[in-house]
Design a protein around this motif. Structure first.
Motif, PDB file in Angstrom:
ATOM      1  N   LEU A 154       0.829  -1.207   0.000  1.00 45.93           N
ATOM      2  CA  LEU A 154       0.000   0.000   0.000  1.00 45.93           C
ATOM      3  C   LEU A 154       0.858   1.249   0.000  1.00 45.93           C
ATOM      4  CD1 LEU A 154      -2.843   1.211   0.139  1.00 45.93           C
ATOM      5  CD2 LEU A 154      -2.696   1.064   2.637  1.00 45.93           C
ATOM      6  N   ASN A 155       1.976   1.217   0.735  1.00 45.50           N
ATOM      7  CA  ASN A 155       2.870   2.368   0.752  1.00 45.50           C
ATOM      8  C   ASN A 155       3.477   2.622  -0.625  1.00 45.50           C
ATOM      9  OD1 ASN A 155       6.092   3.229   1.445  1.00 45.50           O
ATOM     10  ND2 ASN A 155       4.487   4.425   2.414  1.00 45.50           N
ATOM     11  N   THR A 156       3.839   1.551  -1.320  1.00 41.19           N
ATOM     12  CA  THR A 156       4.345   1.701  -2.689  1.00 41.19           C
ATOM     13  C   THR A 156       3.284   2.311  -3.598  1.00 41.19           C
ATOM     14  OG1 THR A 156       5.809  -0.207  -2.377  1.00 41.19           O
ATOM     15  CG2 THR A 156       5.354   0.465  -4.650  1.00 41.19           C
ATOM     16  N   LEU A 157       2.042   1.892  -3.397  1.00 38.38           N
ATOM     17  CA  LEU A 157       0.940   2.460  -4.173  1.00 38.38           C
ATOM     18  C   LEU A 157       0.793   3.951  -3.893  1.00 38.38           C
ATOM     19  CD1 LEU A 157      -1.487   2.042  -6.069  1.00 38.38           C
ATOM     20  CD2 LEU A 157      -2.846   1.476  -4.035  1.00 38.38           C
ATOM     21  N   MET A 158       0.977   4.369  -2.635  1.00 38.11           N
ATOM     22  CA  MET A 158       0.870   5.781  -2.289  1.00 38.11           C
ATOM     23  C   MET A 158       1.978   6.603  -2.955  1.00 38.11           C
ATOM     24  SD  MET A 158      -1.853   6.099  -0.502  1.00 38.11           S
ATOM     25  CE  MET A 158      -2.500   4.777  -1.530  1.00 38.11           C
ATOM     26  N   ARG A 159       3.175   6.037  -3.048  1.00 37.54           N
ATOM     27  CA  ARG A 159       4.250   6.737  -3.761  1.00 37.54           C
ATOM     28  C   ARG A 159       3.873   6.916  -5.232  1.00 37.54           C
ATOM     29  NH1 ARG A 159       9.647   3.385  -1.864  1.00 37.54           N
ATOM     30  NH2 ARG A 159       8.854   2.739   0.181  1.00 37.54           N
ATOM     31  N   SER A 160       3.334   5.844  -5.813  1.00 39.93           N
ATOM     32  CA  SER A 160       2.930   5.914  -7.219  1.00 39.93           C
ATOM     33  C   SER A 160       1.795   6.906  -7.423  1.00 39.93           C
ATOM     34  CB  SER A 160       2.504   4.528  -7.712  1.00 39.93           C
ATOM     35  OG  SER A 160       3.575   3.616  -7.630  1.00 39.93           O
ATOM     36  N   LEU A 161       0.900   7.006  -6.434  1.00 35.45           N
ATOM     37  CA  LEU A 161      -0.169   7.996  -6.515  1.00 35.45           C
ATOM     38  C   LEU A 161       0.409   9.404  -6.558  1.00 35.45           C
ATOM     39  CD1 LEU A 161      -3.169   8.789  -6.415  1.00 35.45           C
ATOM     40  CD2 LEU A 161      -3.039   8.631  -3.909  1.00 35.45           C
ATOM     41  N   GLY A 162       1.441   9.655  -5.750  1.00 36.45           N
ATOM     42  CA  GLY A 162       2.083  10.963  -5.755  1.00 36.45           C
ATOM     43  C   GLY A 162       2.752  11.272  -7.078  1.00 36.45           C
ATOM     44  N   THR A 163       3.472  10.300  -7.639  1.00 37.47           N
ATOM     45  CA  THR A 163       4.153  10.544  -8.907  1.00 37.47           C
ATOM     46  C   THR A 163       3.152  10.718 -10.047  1.00 37.47           C
ATOM     47  OG1 THR A 163       4.427   8.151  -9.278  1.00 37.47           O
ATOM     48  CG2 THR A 163       6.230   9.311  -8.188  1.00 37.47           C
ATOM     49  N   ALA A 164       2.082   9.909 -10.040  1.00 37.91           N
ATOM     50  CA  ALA A 164       1.074  10.035 -11.100  1.00 37.91           C
ATOM     51  C   ALA A 164       0.352  11.374 -11.019  1.00 37.91           C
ATOM     52  CB  ALA A 164       0.077   8.889 -11.003  1.00 37.91           C
ATOM     53  N   THR A 165       0.040  11.822  -9.800  1.00 36.06           N
ATOM     54  CA  THR A 165      -0.615  13.112  -9.627  1.00 36.06           C
ATOM     55  C   THR A 165       0.287  14.247 -10.093  1.00 36.06           C
ATOM     56  OG1 THR A 165      -1.824  12.237  -7.714  1.00 36.06           O
ATOM     57  CG2 THR A 165      -1.753  14.621  -7.951  1.00 36.06           C
ATOM     58  N   ALA A 166       1.582  14.132  -9.764  1.00 39.86           N
ATOM     59  CA  ALA A 166       2.524  15.160 -10.205  1.00 39.86           C
ATOM     60  C   ALA A 166       2.627  15.199 -11.727  1.00 39.86           C
ATOM     61  CB  ALA A 166       3.904  14.906  -9.603  1.00 39.86           C
ATOM     62  N   SER A 167       2.640  14.035 -12.352  1.00 34.11           N
ATOM     63  CA  SER A 167       2.727  13.991 -13.819  1.00 34.11           C
ATOM     64  C   SER A 167       1.587  14.779 -14.448  1.00 34.11           C
ATOM     65  CB  SER A 167       2.686  12.542 -14.309  1.00 34.11           C
ATOM     66  OG  SER A 167       3.784  11.815 -13.824  1.00 34.11           O
ATOM     67  N   ALA A 168       0.371  14.548 -13.948  1.00 39.90           N
ATOM     68  CA  ALA A 168      -0.789  15.238 -14.502  1.00 39.90           C
ATOM     69  C   ALA A 168      -0.776  16.721 -14.146  1.00 39.90           C
ATOM     70  CB  ALA A 168      -2.077  14.583 -13.991  1.00 39.90           C
TER      71      ALA A 168
END
Length: 229
Positions: A154-168
């Motif tokens: 879940l923590n890895t998913l949260m990191r990916s959520l941050g990077t994906a949000t930043a990309s957009a």
């Protein structure tokens, strides 16, 4: 769903809602955002023509400027382990986020040249290397040994959520600031400045959240994945 309805849930939401786990995950989102803010903005700035406000570097030259950031993350891995044993994971996460914030502060305050971009990316790489090393330990100190895989996943998913949000978000900021240079559209200097402000804000939020992560509490009947002491 929680254990009240499912006997063996894939992710136990009650464990995920514990203070140390929840705040570490929120810090992970912010740090992921801070990481990708630079990775979206800097390559475009380096390769844009000089007449459009960029630095006019070739793809190879821009790659050489950005590459040391990844090497810094790699180099920090063994050092982060030693620092974590001395300081503990929470101070490591705080320092990592603060180092990233310092990098973005330079980006906001300085008239950027390629050497500045290299130095800023080095700071971001060092900060990410420290912060990402601390997160699994913070998670595992707060969850039972039966939840280590799910909690770290879940923590890895949260990191990916941050990077994906930043990309957009950063792509939208740069696209929204675009102006015509000759026959082509390019992001304006103000757009890049806004992107760096977003990165600075994310790193600052991460630092603030990391400072508030509490010590893990003892839960009767559980065997901790790691000794919280």
């Amino acid at each position: 769903m929680g254990r009240a309805r499912v006997q063996a849930p894939l992710v136990d939401l009650r464990v995920s809602a514990r203070g140390p786990v929840l705040l570490t995950n929120l810090a992970s989102i912010a740090m992921g955002f801070a990481l990708f803010s630079s990775q979206i903005a800097f390559p475009q700035m380096l390769e844009m023509p000089r007449q459009a406000g960029g630095m006019g570097l070739s793809l190879l030259q821009a790659s050489l400027v950005l590459m040391p950031s990844g090497l810094a993350m790699l180099a920090m891995s063994p050092l982060a382990g030693r620092l974590e044993r001395t300081w503990g994971p929470k101070p490591l996460l705080v320092v990592g986020a603060a180092v990233i914030a310092c990098g973005y502060l330079i980006a906001v305050a300085v008239d950027l040249r390629s050497q500045h971009v290299l130095a800023i990316n080095l700071l971001i790489g060092i900060g990410i290397g420290l912060g990402y090393a601390a997160m699994p330990t913070l998670i595992m100190r707060a969850v039972p040994d039966t939840e280590t895989g799910a909690a770290n996943g879940l923590n890895t998913l949260m990191r990916s959520l941050g990077t994906a949000t930043a990309s957009a978000a950063i792509a939208a900021v740069l696209a929204g600031s675009a102006t015509m240079v000759g026959t082509e559209s390019a992001p304006s200097p103000g757009g890049f400045q806004s992107a760096f402000v977003f990165g600075l804000a994310a790193a600052t939020v991460c630092t603030g959240i990391a400072l508030t992560i509490p010590r893990p509490r003892y839960h009767p009947g559980e065997h901790e994945a790691l000794d919280p002491a």
